[in-house]
Design a protein around this motif. Structure first.
Motif, mmCIF file in Angstrom:
data_model
loop_
_atom_site.group_PDB
_atom_site.id
_atom_site.type_symbol
_atom_site.label_atom_id
_atom_site.label_comp_id
_atom_site.label_asym_id
_atom_site.label_seq_id
_atom_site.Cartn_x
_atom_site.Cartn_y
_atom_site.Cartn_z
ATOM 1 N N MET A 160 0.829 -1.183 0.000
ATOM 2 C CA MET A 160 0.000 0.000 0.000
ATOM 3 C C MET A 160 0.872 1.244 0.000
ATOM 4 S SD MET A 160 -3.371 -0.859 2.276
ATOM 5 C CE MET A 160 -2.693 -0.318 3.787
ATOM 6 N N SER A 161 0.312 2.294 -0.568
ATOM 7 C CA SER A 161 1.025 3.559 -0.643
ATOM 8 C C SER A 161 0.118 4.699 -0.207
ATOM 9 C CB SER A 161 1.478 3.838 -2.076
ATOM 10 O OG SER A 161 2.354 2.837 -2.526
ATOM 11 N N VAL A 162 0.738 5.744 0.291
ATOM 12 C CA VAL A 162 0.023 6.967 0.620
ATOM 13 C C VAL A 162 0.092 7.863 -0.613
ATOM 14 C CG1 VAL A 162 0.009 9.009 2.086
ATOM 15 C CG2 VAL A 162 0.531 6.770 3.080
ATOM 16 N N GLU A 163 -1.077 8.277 -1.106
ATOM 17 C CA GLU A 163 -1.102 9.120 -2.306
ATOM 18 C C GLU A 163 -0.978 10.588 -1.938
ATOM 19 O OE1 GLU A 163 -4.099 8.545 -5.238
ATOM 20 O OE2 GLU A 163 -3.834 6.377 -5.246
ATOM 21 N N TYR A 164 -0.290 11.302 -2.808
ATOM 22 C CA TYR A 164 -0.167 12.748 -2.630
ATOM 23 C C TYR A 164 -0.479 13.443 -3.941
ATOM 24 C CZ TYR A 164 4.351 12.444 -5.009
ATOM 25 O OH TYR A 164 5.337 12.212 -5.926
ATOM 26 N N LYS A 165 -0.882 14.698 -3.799
ATOM 27 C CA LYS A 165 -1.091 15.551 -4.974
ATOM 28 C C LYS A 165 -0.124 16.721 -4.872
ATOM 29 C CE LYS A 165 -4.767 18.235 -2.795
ATOM 30 N NZ LYS A 165 -6.158 18.643 -2.855
ATOM 31 N N ILE A 180 -0.835 15.128 1.072
ATOM 32 C CA ILE A 180 -1.563 13.859 1.075
ATOM 33 C C ILE A 180 -2.988 14.092 0.581
ATOM 34 C CG2 ILE A 180 -2.488 12.039 2.563
ATOM 35 C CD1 ILE A 180 0.064 12.254 4.211
ATOM 36 N N THR A 181 -3.470 13.161 -0.231
ATOM 37 C CA THR A 181 -4.798 13.285 -0.825
ATOM 38 C C THR A 181 -5.539 11.964 -0.731
ATOM 39 O OG1 THR A 181 -5.995 13.988 -2.795
ATOM 40 C CG2 THR A 181 -4.008 12.715 -3.160
ATOM 41 N N GLN A 223 7.986 4.710 9.532
ATOM 42 C CA GLN A 223 9.152 5.105 8.746
ATOM 43 C C GLN A 223 9.178 4.499 7.349
ATOM 44 O OE1 GLN A 223 12.589 4.261 11.144
ATOM 45 N NE2 GLN A 223 12.530 6.258 12.127
ATOM 46 N N ASP A 224 8.511 3.382 7.159
ATOM 47 C CA ASP A 224 8.605 2.720 5.854
ATOM 48 C C ASP A 224 7.394 3.013 4.949
ATOM 49 O OD1 ASP A 224 6.731 1.279 7.220
ATOM 50 O OD2 ASP A 224 7.598 -0.678 6.806
ATOM 51 N N ILE A 225 6.776 4.176 5.146
ATOM 52 C CA ILE A 225 5.646 4.559 4.297
ATOM 53 C C ILE A 225 6.143 4.762 2.870
ATOM 54 C CG2 ILE A 225 3.948 6.361 3.798
ATOM 55 C CD1 ILE A 225 3.735 6.881 6.759
ATOM 56 N N ARG A 226 5.374 4.258 1.931
ATOM 57 C CA ARG A 226 5.675 4.489 0.514
ATOM 58 C C ARG A 226 4.704 5.529 -0.010
ATOM 59 N NH1 ARG A 226 8.092 -0.891 -1.694
ATOM 60 N NH2 ARG A 226 8.674 -1.766 0.304
ATOM 61 N N PHE A 227 5.200 6.417 -0.837
ATOM 62 C CA PHE A 227 4.378 7.476 -1.388
ATOM 63 C C PHE A 227 4.217 7.288 -2.886
ATOM 64 C CE2 PHE A 227 6.115 9.191 2.503
ATOM 65 C CZ PHE A 227 5.001 9.753 3.083
#
Length: 131
Positions: free
Chosen positions: A1-6, A27-28, A120-124
């Motif tokens: 899973m990834s955290v989406e950003y705009k 983050i979006t 710490q290991d969040i993927r964007f």
């Protein structure tokens, strides 16, 4: 899973666009997890029913403000600590400081070292732009 950003454009009022780097990630597309959803997930990973978990979470929701208003910080083990912080105006001397200097209160949360490490290991991932 990834955290989406705009990508958003932010130019501080005190600067000109050419004097700064005006594009920032934000983050979006955040979904919300409500109390019932959280209780259902906890129920699936334990022997407690969803209703039992909701009862505990409702009690938790009531007790956190109670303890904060009674001058406690609330430490929740490997989750972190809730505490209060005030916004206030200054005075010319210590004698002139009173409760009237307090202009607001904020609840703060400080995550534990374990939670910080887990994050710490969040993927964007850049959100696709729709035009």
């Amino acid at each position: 899973m990834s955290v989406e950003y705009k990508v958003v454009k932010i130019v501080p009022p005190s600067k000109k666009e050419e004097d700064c780097k005006p594009y920032y990630p934000r983050i979006t597309k955040r979904d919300k997890m409500d109390l019932r959803g959280l209780a259902e997930d906890i129920s699936q990973m334990s022997t407690f029913s969803t209703i039992d978990v909701i009862g505990v979470l409702e009690a938790f929701t009531s007790l956190i403000p109670y303890y904060l208003k009674n001058n406690y910080s609330v430490e929740l083990g490997d989750l972190g600590t809730f505490s209060l912080h005030i916004n206030a105006e200054g005075s010319e001397s210590p004698e002139k400081v009173s409760r009237h200097n307090v202009k607001g209160v904020n609840m703060a949360f400080r995550p534990s070292p374990r939670v910080k490490k887990d994050l710490q290991d969040i993927r964007f991932k850049k959100a696709s732009s729709k035009k």
